[in-house]
Write a protein that holds these residues in place. Sequence first.
Motif, PDB file in Angstrom:
ATOM      1  N   GLU A 263      -5.180 117.455  58.447  1.00  0.00           N
ATOM      2  CA  GLU A 263      -4.231 116.529  59.092  1.00  0.00           C
ATOM      3  C   GLU A 263      -3.819 115.475  58.071  1.00  0.00           C
ATOM      4  N   ALA A 264      -2.496 115.276  57.949  1.00  0.00           N
ATOM      5  CA  ALA A 264      -2.006 114.281  57.008  1.00  0.00           C
ATOM      6  C   ALA A 264      -2.362 112.899  57.522  1.00  0.00           C
ATOM      7  N   GLY A 265      -2.623 111.994  56.570  1.00  0.00           N
ATOM      8  CA  GLY A 265      -2.986 110.633  56.946  1.00  0.00           C
ATOM      9  C   GLY A 265      -1.768 109.755  57.117  1.00  0.00           C
ATOM     10  N   VAL A 266      -2.010 108.464  57.223  1.00  0.00           N
ATOM     11  CA  VAL A 266      -0.930 107.486  57.333  1.00  0.00           C
ATOM     12  C   VAL A 266      -0.304 107.312  55.953  1.00  0.00           C
ATOM     13  N   ALA A 267       1.018 107.443  55.899  1.00  0.00           N
ATOM     14  CA  ALA A 267       1.729 107.311  54.633  1.00  0.00           C
ATOM     15  C   ALA A 267       2.429 105.962  54.566  1.00  0.00           C
ATOM     16  N   GLN A 268       2.379 105.363  53.390  1.00  0.00           N
ATOM     17  CA  GLN A 268       3.072 104.081  53.183  1.00  0.00           C
ATOM     18  C   GLN A 268       3.812 104.126  51.848  1.00  0.00           C
ATOM     19  N   SER A 269       4.949 103.437  51.830  1.00  0.00           N
ATOM     20  CA  SER A 269       5.670 103.288  50.569  1.00  0.00           C
ATOM     21  C   SER A 269       6.453 101.992  50.583  1.00  0.00           C
ATOM     22  N   PRO A 270       6.710 101.407  49.400  1.00  0.00           N
ATOM     23  CA  PRO A 270       6.132 101.815  48.128  1.00  0.00           C
ATOM     24  C   PRO A 270       4.657 101.420  48.046  1.00  0.00           C
ATOM     25  N   ARG A 271       3.965 101.839  47.022  1.00  0.00           N
ATOM     26  CA  ARG A 271       2.572 101.431  46.845  1.00  0.00           C
ATOM     27  C   ARG A 271       2.475 100.058  46.214  1.00  0.00           C
ATOM     28  N   TYR A 272       3.445  99.731  45.387  1.00  0.00           N
ATOM     29  CA  TYR A 272       3.454  98.434  44.705  1.00  0.00           C
ATOM     30  C   TYR A 272       4.881  97.890  44.696  1.00  0.00           C
ATOM     31  N   LYS A 273       4.964  96.548  44.783  1.00  0.00           N
ATOM     32  CA  LYS A 273       6.276  95.906  44.743  1.00  0.00           C
ATOM     33  C   LYS A 273       6.107  94.525  44.147  1.00  0.00           C
ATOM     34  N   ILE A 274       6.972  94.204  43.183  1.00  0.00           N
ATOM     35  CA  ILE A 274       6.998  92.864  42.602  1.00  0.00           C
ATOM     36  C   ILE A 274       8.381  92.288  42.838  1.00  0.00           C
ATOM     37  N   ILE A 275       8.448  91.117  43.434  1.00  0.00           N
ATOM     38  CA  ILE A 275       9.735  90.464  43.684  1.00  0.00           C
ATOM     39  C   ILE A 275       9.605  88.991  43.346  1.00  0.00           C
ATOM     40  N   GLU A 276      10.731  88.322  43.280  1.00  0.00           N
ATOM     41  CA  GLU A 276      10.725  86.875  43.080  1.00  0.00           C
ATOM     42  C   GLU A 276      10.837  86.197  44.441  1.00  0.00           C
ATOM     43  N   LYS A 277      10.339  84.972  44.501  1.00  0.00           N
ATOM     44  CA  LYS A 277      10.405  84.244  45.774  1.00  0.00           C
ATOM     45  C   LYS A 277      11.860  84.104  46.209  1.00  0.00           C
ATOM     46  N   ARG A 278      12.015  84.102  47.501  1.00  0.00           N
ATOM     47  CA  ARG A 278      13.307  84.023  48.189  1.00  0.00           C
ATOM     48  C   ARG A 278      14.039  85.372  48.244  1.00  0.00           C
ATOM     49  N   GLN A 279      13.519  86.394  47.560  1.00  0.00           N
ATOM     50  CA  GLN A 279      14.099  87.727  47.702  1.00  0.00           C
ATOM     51  C   GLN A 279      13.588  88.365  48.987  1.00  0.00           C
ATOM     52  N   SER A 280      14.186  89.468  49.362  1.00  0.00           N
ATOM     53  CA  SER A 280      13.747  90.207  50.534  1.00  0.00           C
ATOM     54  C   SER A 280      13.068  91.503  50.094  1.00  0.00           C
ATOM     55  N   VAL A 281      12.217  92.022  50.983  1.00  0.00           N
ATOM     56  CA  VAL A 281      11.487  93.257  50.674  1.00  0.00           C
ATOM     57  C   VAL A 281      11.207  93.989  51.977  1.00  0.00           C
ATOM     58  N   ALA A 282      11.104  95.310  51.891  1.00  0.00           N
ATOM     59  CA  ALA A 282      10.811  96.115  53.077  1.00  0.00           C
ATOM     60  C   ALA A 282       9.751  97.144  52.747  1.00  0.00           C
ATOM     61  N   PHE A 283       8.862  97.362  53.715  1.00  0.00           N
ATOM     62  CA  PHE A 283       7.796  98.342  53.572  1.00  0.00           C
ATOM     63  C   PHE A 283       7.966  99.387  54.671  1.00  0.00           C
ATOM     64  N   TRP A 284       7.592 100.611  54.335  1.00  0.00           N
ATOM     65  CA  TRP A 284       7.765 101.710  55.280  1.00  0.00           C
ATOM     66  C   TRP A 284       6.420 102.349  55.601  1.00  0.00           C
ATOM     67  N   CYS A 285       6.252 102.782  56.832  1.00  0.00           N
ATOM     68  CA  CYS A 285       5.022 103.422  57.266  1.00  0.00           C
ATOM     69  C   CYS A 285       5.340 104.640  58.122  1.00  0.00           C
ATOM     70  N   ASN A 286       4.669 105.729  57.830  1.00  0.00           N
ATOM     71  CA  ASN A 286       4.749 106.933  58.652  1.00  0.00           C
ATOM     72  C   ASN A 286       3.368 107.223  59.204  1.00  0.00           C
ATOM     73  N   PRO A 287       3.142 107.033  60.502  1.00  0.00           N
ATOM     74  CA  PRO A 287       1.795 107.194  61.053  1.00  0.00           C
ATOM     75  C   PRO A 287       1.395 108.659  61.163  1.00  0.00           C
ATOM     76  N   ILE A 288       0.168 108.893  61.553  1.00  0.00           N
ATOM     77  CA  ILE A 288      -0.304 110.251  61.811  1.00  0.00           C
ATOM     78  C   ILE A 288       0.500 110.826  62.973  1.00  0.00           C
ATOM     79  N   SER A 289       0.894 112.082  62.831  1.00  0.00           N
ATOM     80  CA  SER A 289       1.729 112.720  63.832  1.00  0.00           C
ATOM     81  C   SER A 289       1.109 112.622  65.229  1.00  0.00           C
ATOM     82  N   GLY A 290       1.914 112.163  66.181  1.00  0.00           N
ATOM     83  CA  GLY A 290       1.454 112.071  67.560  1.00  0.00           C
ATOM     84  C   GLY A 290       0.785 110.767  67.934  1.00  0.00           C
TER      85      GLY A 290
END
Lengths: 118, 110
Positions: free
Chosen positions: A1-28
């Motif tokens: 069974e595939a586990g919980v997937a997340q991306s990206p693994r690493y992110k570097i930004i400057e303050k006041r910038q925006s960022v988004a993280f994605w998650c794909n949970p275990i099926s079902g």
Amino acid sequence: EAGVAQSPRYKIIEKRQSVAFWCNPISGHATLYWYQQILGQGPKLLIQFQNNGVVDDSQLPKDRFSAERLKGVDSTLKIQPAKLEDSAVYLCASSDNPGWVSIMETQYFGPGTRLLVL
Amino acid sequence: DAKTTQPPSMDCAEGRAANLPCNHSTISGNEYVYWYRQIHSQGPQYIIHGLKNNETNEMASLIITEDRKSSTLILPHATLRDTAVYYCIVTVTSYGKLTFGQGTILTVHP
């Protein structure tokens, strides 16, 4: 069974910038969680979804953080604008607890996204 | 949820049993004891949970005192891969957020 997937693994930004993280949970898995883990501390819950509805967002800083789970599967966590203190690991977890029955649940965690705000 | 107290760090020799204590003196009758661990650069991983009775699974054993005010997680034959932060969590519900403390850093050495 595939586990919980997340991306990206690493992110570097400057303050006041925006960022988004994605998650794909275990099926079902109906329940999805986002946690924030600051270095040296345990994870802290930001938001909990049951399918596409929010169950608990009491600790989400809503002036800058937002999250959605539109189709009840994948989820996105956004920070806009980012602050230095947002530097942390953002963990996504899921469980198969449907929410309307009292059963013991196990939360399965993804590897996390490590965010550094400069 | 009841507060837990764990030692900040512990050492264990490879192949020996690792006994990790947790104090939860304010635990209520309907609160469960959960243990999770977090290996470096990974998300937390469920280990075991219990209410009153001692529990055992393929990963560990959980010993809960009769008054339920403390518990011990036992890794019977620790390996280097068991080096991690171990979190003891007490919660009244099996559904919802887990409140993590600082945990115990267990270092297993050769």
